[in-house]
Write a protein that holds these residues in place. Structure first.
Motif, PDB file in Angstrom:
ATOM      1  N   MET A 159       0.809  -1.213   0.000  1.00  0.00           N
ATOM      2  CA  MET A 159       0.000   0.000   0.000  1.00  0.00           C
ATOM      3  C   MET A 159       0.844   1.266   0.000  1.00  0.00           C
ATOM      4  O   MET A 159       0.315   2.376   0.085  1.00  0.00           O
ATOM      5  CB  MET A 159      -0.934   0.008   1.213  1.00  0.00           C
ATOM      6  N   ASP A 160       2.147   1.127  -0.110  1.00  0.00           N
ATOM      7  CA  ASP A 160       3.059   2.272  -0.112  1.00  0.00           C
ATOM      8  C   ASP A 160       3.174   2.827  -1.529  1.00  0.00           C
ATOM      9  O   ASP A 160       3.627   2.137  -2.434  1.00  0.00           O
ATOM     10  CB  ASP A 160       4.427   1.830   0.420  1.00  0.00           C
ATOM     11  N   ASP A 161       2.796   4.070  -1.708  1.00  0.00           N
ATOM     12  CA  ASP A 161       2.834   4.683  -3.037  1.00  0.00           C
ATOM     13  C   ASP A 161       4.262   4.786  -3.568  1.00  0.00           C
ATOM     14  O   ASP A 161       4.492   4.664  -4.777  1.00  0.00           O
ATOM     15  CB  ASP A 161       2.201   6.079  -3.002  1.00  0.00           C
ATOM     16  N   GLY A 162       5.218   4.999  -2.673  1.00  0.00           N
ATOM     17  CA  GLY A 162       6.604   5.074  -3.103  1.00  0.00           C
ATOM     18  C   GLY A 162       7.102   3.742  -3.625  1.00  0.00           C
ATOM     19  O   GLY A 162       7.783   3.679  -4.665  1.00  0.00           O
ATOM     20  N   GLU A 163       6.782   2.654  -2.928  1.00  0.00           N
ATOM     21  CA  GLU A 163       7.156   1.323  -3.411  1.00  0.00           C
ATOM     22  C   GLU A 163       6.496   1.035  -4.757  1.00  0.00           C
ATOM     23  O   GLU A 163       7.126   0.461  -5.655  1.00  0.00           O
ATOM     24  CB  GLU A 163       6.763   0.254  -2.388  1.00  0.00           C
ATOM     25  N   MET A 164       5.252   1.426  -4.899  1.00  0.00           N
ATOM     26  CA  MET A 164       4.561   1.184  -6.157  1.00  0.00           C
ATOM     27  C   MET A 164       5.202   1.968  -7.304  1.00  0.00           C
ATOM     28  O   MET A 164       5.344   1.447  -8.411  1.00  0.00           O
ATOM     29  CB  MET A 164       3.081   1.555  -6.035  1.00  0.00           C
ATOM     30  N   SER A 165       5.644   3.176  -7.027  1.00  0.00           N
ATOM     31  CA  SER A 165       6.266   3.995  -8.073  1.00  0.00           C
ATOM     32  C   SER A 165       7.614   3.435  -8.510  1.00  0.00           C
ATOM     33  O   SER A 165       8.047   3.661  -9.643  1.00  0.00           O
ATOM     34  CB  SER A 165       6.434   5.436  -7.574  1.00  0.00           C
ATOM     35  N   ARG A 166       8.275   2.684  -7.615  1.00  0.00           N
ATOM     36  CA  ARG A 166       9.583   2.117  -7.944  1.00  0.00           C
ATOM     37  C   ARG A 166       9.479   0.723  -8.564  1.00  0.00           C
ATOM     38  O   ARG A 166      10.489   0.149  -8.978  1.00  0.00           O
ATOM     39  CB  ARG A 166      10.447   2.052  -6.678  1.00  0.00           C
ATOM     40  N   ALA A 167       8.290   0.165  -8.624  1.00  0.00           N
ATOM     41  CA  ALA A 167       8.112  -1.183  -9.167  1.00  0.00           C
ATOM     42  C   ALA A 167       8.419  -1.200 -10.651  1.00  0.00           C
ATOM     43  O   ALA A 167       8.104  -0.256 -11.387  1.00  0.00           O
ATOM     44  CB  ALA A 167       6.686  -1.659  -8.927  1.00  0.00           C
ATOM     45  N   SER A 168       9.062  -2.261 -11.116  1.00  0.00           N
ATOM     46  CA  SER A 168       9.389  -2.399 -12.535  1.00  0.00           C
ATOM     47  C   SER A 168       9.018  -3.803 -13.002  1.00  0.00           C
ATOM     48  O   SER A 168       8.987  -4.751 -12.219  1.00  0.00           O
ATOM     49  CB  SER A 168      10.877  -2.135 -12.775  1.00  0.00           C
ATOM     50  N   GLY A 169       8.749  -3.916 -14.293  1.00  0.00           N
ATOM     51  CA  GLY A 169       8.378  -5.203 -14.860  1.00  0.00           C
ATOM     52  C   GLY A 169       6.878  -5.437 -14.744  1.00  0.00           C
ATOM     53  O   GLY A 169       6.224  -4.954 -13.822  1.00  0.00           O
ATOM     54  N   ASP A 170       6.351  -6.184 -15.706  1.00  0.00           N
ATOM     55  CA  ASP A 170       4.906  -6.402 -15.757  1.00  0.00           C
ATOM     56  C   ASP A 170       4.384  -7.112 -14.513  1.00  0.00           C
ATOM     57  O   ASP A 170       3.287  -6.799 -14.026  1.00  0.00           O
ATOM     58  CB  ASP A 170       4.534  -7.222 -17.000  1.00  0.00           C
ATOM     59  N   ARG A 171       5.154  -8.082 -13.993  1.00  0.00           N
ATOM     60  CA  ARG A 171       4.650  -8.857 -12.865  1.00  0.00           C
ATOM     61  C   ARG A 171       4.508  -7.993 -11.616  1.00  0.00           C
ATOM     62  O   ARG A 171       3.454  -7.999 -10.957  1.00  0.00           O
ATOM     63  CB  ARG A 171       5.563 -10.051 -12.580  1.00  0.00           C
ATOM     64  N   MET A 172       5.544  -7.232 -11.259  1.00  0.00           N
ATOM     65  CA  MET A 172       5.489  -6.440 -10.038  1.00  0.00           C
ATOM     66  C   MET A 172       4.485  -5.294 -10.155  1.00  0.00           C
ATOM     67  O   MET A 172       3.716  -5.040  -9.217  1.00  0.00           O
ATOM     68  CB  MET A 172       6.875  -5.900  -9.700  1.00  0.00           C
ATOM     69  N   THR A 173       4.461  -4.618 -11.292  1.00  0.00           N
ATOM     70  CA  THR A 173       3.477  -3.540 -11.445  1.00  0.00           C
ATOM     71  C   THR A 173       2.056  -4.111 -11.424  1.00  0.00           C
ATOM     72  O   THR A 173       1.134  -3.491 -10.888  1.00  0.00           O
ATOM     73  CB  THR A 173       3.720  -2.752 -12.738  1.00  0.00           C
ATOM     74  N   GLY A 174       1.895  -5.301 -11.985  1.00  0.00           N
ATOM     75  CA  GLY A 174       0.590  -5.953 -11.966  1.00  0.00           C
ATOM     76  C   GLY A 174       0.159  -6.327 -10.557  1.00  0.00           C
ATOM     77  O   GLY A 174      -1.032  -6.228 -10.214  1.00  0.00           O
ATOM     78  N   LEU A 175       1.115  -6.772  -9.717  1.00  0.00           N
ATOM     79  CA  LEU A 175       0.791  -7.123  -8.337  1.00  0.00           C
ATOM     80  C   LEU A 175       0.333  -5.899  -7.550  1.00  0.00           C
ATOM     81  O   LEU A 175      -0.646  -5.962  -6.790  1.00  0.00           O
ATOM     82  CB  LEU A 175       1.997  -7.767  -7.664  1.00  0.00           C
ATOM     83  N   PHE A 176       1.042  -4.782  -7.713  1.00  0.00           N
ATOM     84  CA  PHE A 176       0.622  -3.558  -7.027  1.00  0.00           C
ATOM     85  C   PHE A 176      -0.785  -3.152  -7.465  1.00  0.00           C
ATOM     86  O   PHE A 176      -1.644  -2.819  -6.639  1.00  0.00           O
ATOM     87  CB  PHE A 176       1.611  -2.418  -7.288  1.00  0.00           C
TER      88      PHE A 176
END
Length: 329
Positions: free
Chosen positions: A181-198
């Motif tokens: 639920m951290d917006d900063g962690e979500m903004s740093r996510a890369s790749g389809d899998r991680m961005t999809g999980l967020f």
């Protein structure tokens, strides 16, 4: 028994009559079944009852990078050693309904109704199998989530996008909830899998449940007889549990390992779904050394159904021994 001429002649006569028997029309007693029976299994831990409810099986082609630090040929060799087809992967899912005697507690919720529709019923079976086992989702008191991957959280919502367990308190690991639920962690996510999980976790917890969740800490009982245990690496807040009643207990390992034929036997292999593979390996070895030393039962989310057994040391790895199936509870 001594073979006599009379026995030999009788056998020859039977063989001679065999073509005539094959010519007779077949009369099937009933049409072939086109589906399995509902998949659930029950066992006791002291006075508590564990109900293992299958969410189905996901079958897919083996990715080249399913194990990050081992060549695909070695993975295929391990599959064939376990009498599984090479280049194929079958992952099972086993959420739980625990009857503590005073509470009905669900642990993890499977892939959800959308996956049931898209997979033509191969996965997302938790709701239908839970109903077949005699549980009404409205009667569930608590839903405990181990970590925020889709095969564990998507079943929190029904087909309309609302809460699948409308009267239940939803408990989540505090560290896991904070991360996703951290917006900063979500903004740093890369790749389809991680961005999809967020994106999916925001869909489930913000849009679907509207943040109506209760974070919990490790090392404490979060339901009657159910202690939360840190087992990070697979995700930043990944959690396992010890269910205790009287002198009996079972370790509910969540995703400490995936398919046992690969990752119990080879604890140093790094699964592509582990967010921190090195930390996940460290956790895996620590947990399995403890289970082997204590001879404690273990319930695995991705173990072959009904997904309960024991772990013992086997060379540089471990071996999973299924618990004997019992026709009585």
């Amino acid at each position: 028994m001594e073979l006599t001429r009379r026995h030999a002649l009788a056998g020859a006569a039977a063989l001679a009559a065999a073509p005539m028997l094959r010519a007779m029309p077949a009369r099937a007693a009933a049409p072939m079944a086109d589906k399995q029976a509902p998949s659930f299994y029950r066992y006791k831990v002291g006075d508590a009852q564990v109900n293992v409810i299958s969410d189905g099986v996901n079958n897919f082609n083996l990715p080249d990078t399913f194990v990050l630090n081992v060549k695909k040929d070695e993975v295929n060799a391990a599959l064939e050693k376990a009498h599984m087809p090479k280049d194929k992967m079958s992952i099972q899912f086993a959420p739980l309904v625990i009857n503590t005697g005073g509470k009905l507690v669900v642990i993890d919720t499977g892939n959800g109704p959308a996956a049931y529709a898209s997979s033509k019923g191969n996965v997302g079976q938790f709701a239908t199998n839970m109903a077949a086992a005699g549980f009404d989702p409205k009667a569930i008191d608590m839903v405990v989530i181990s970590h925020f991957h889709g095969d564990h959280v998507n079943g929190l919502l029904n087909a309309e996008g609302g809460p699948a367990f409308p009267n239940a308190e939803v408990l989540v690991p505090a560290a896991e909830y904070k991360y996703w639920m951290d917006d900063g962690e979500m903004s740093r996510a890369s790749g389809d899998r991680m961005t999809g999980l967020f994106k999916n976790n925001r869909r489930v917890f913000e849009a679907g449940l509207k943040k109506k969740v209760t974070p919990y800490e490790w090392g404490k009982d979060i339901a009657p007889g159910l202690m939360a245990v840190e087992s990070i690496g697979h995700t930043p807040g990944h959690t396992s549990y010890v269910l205790s009643s009287g002198s009996d207990k079972v370790f509910i390992q969540s995703d400490v390992t995936n398919l046992p034929a690969l990752f119990v036997a080879n604890p140093g292999w790094h699964l592509m779904f582990d967010q921190d593979p090195q930390l996940a390996e460290k956790t895996r070895r620590k947990v399995y050394d403890m289970l082997a030393a204590d001879k404690m039962r273990v319930q695995g989310f991705h173990y072959p159904f009904p997904a309960v057994g024991y772990v013992e040391k086997d060379g540089n790895g471990y071996r999973m021994i299924p618990a004997p199936w019992s026709p009585v509870i």
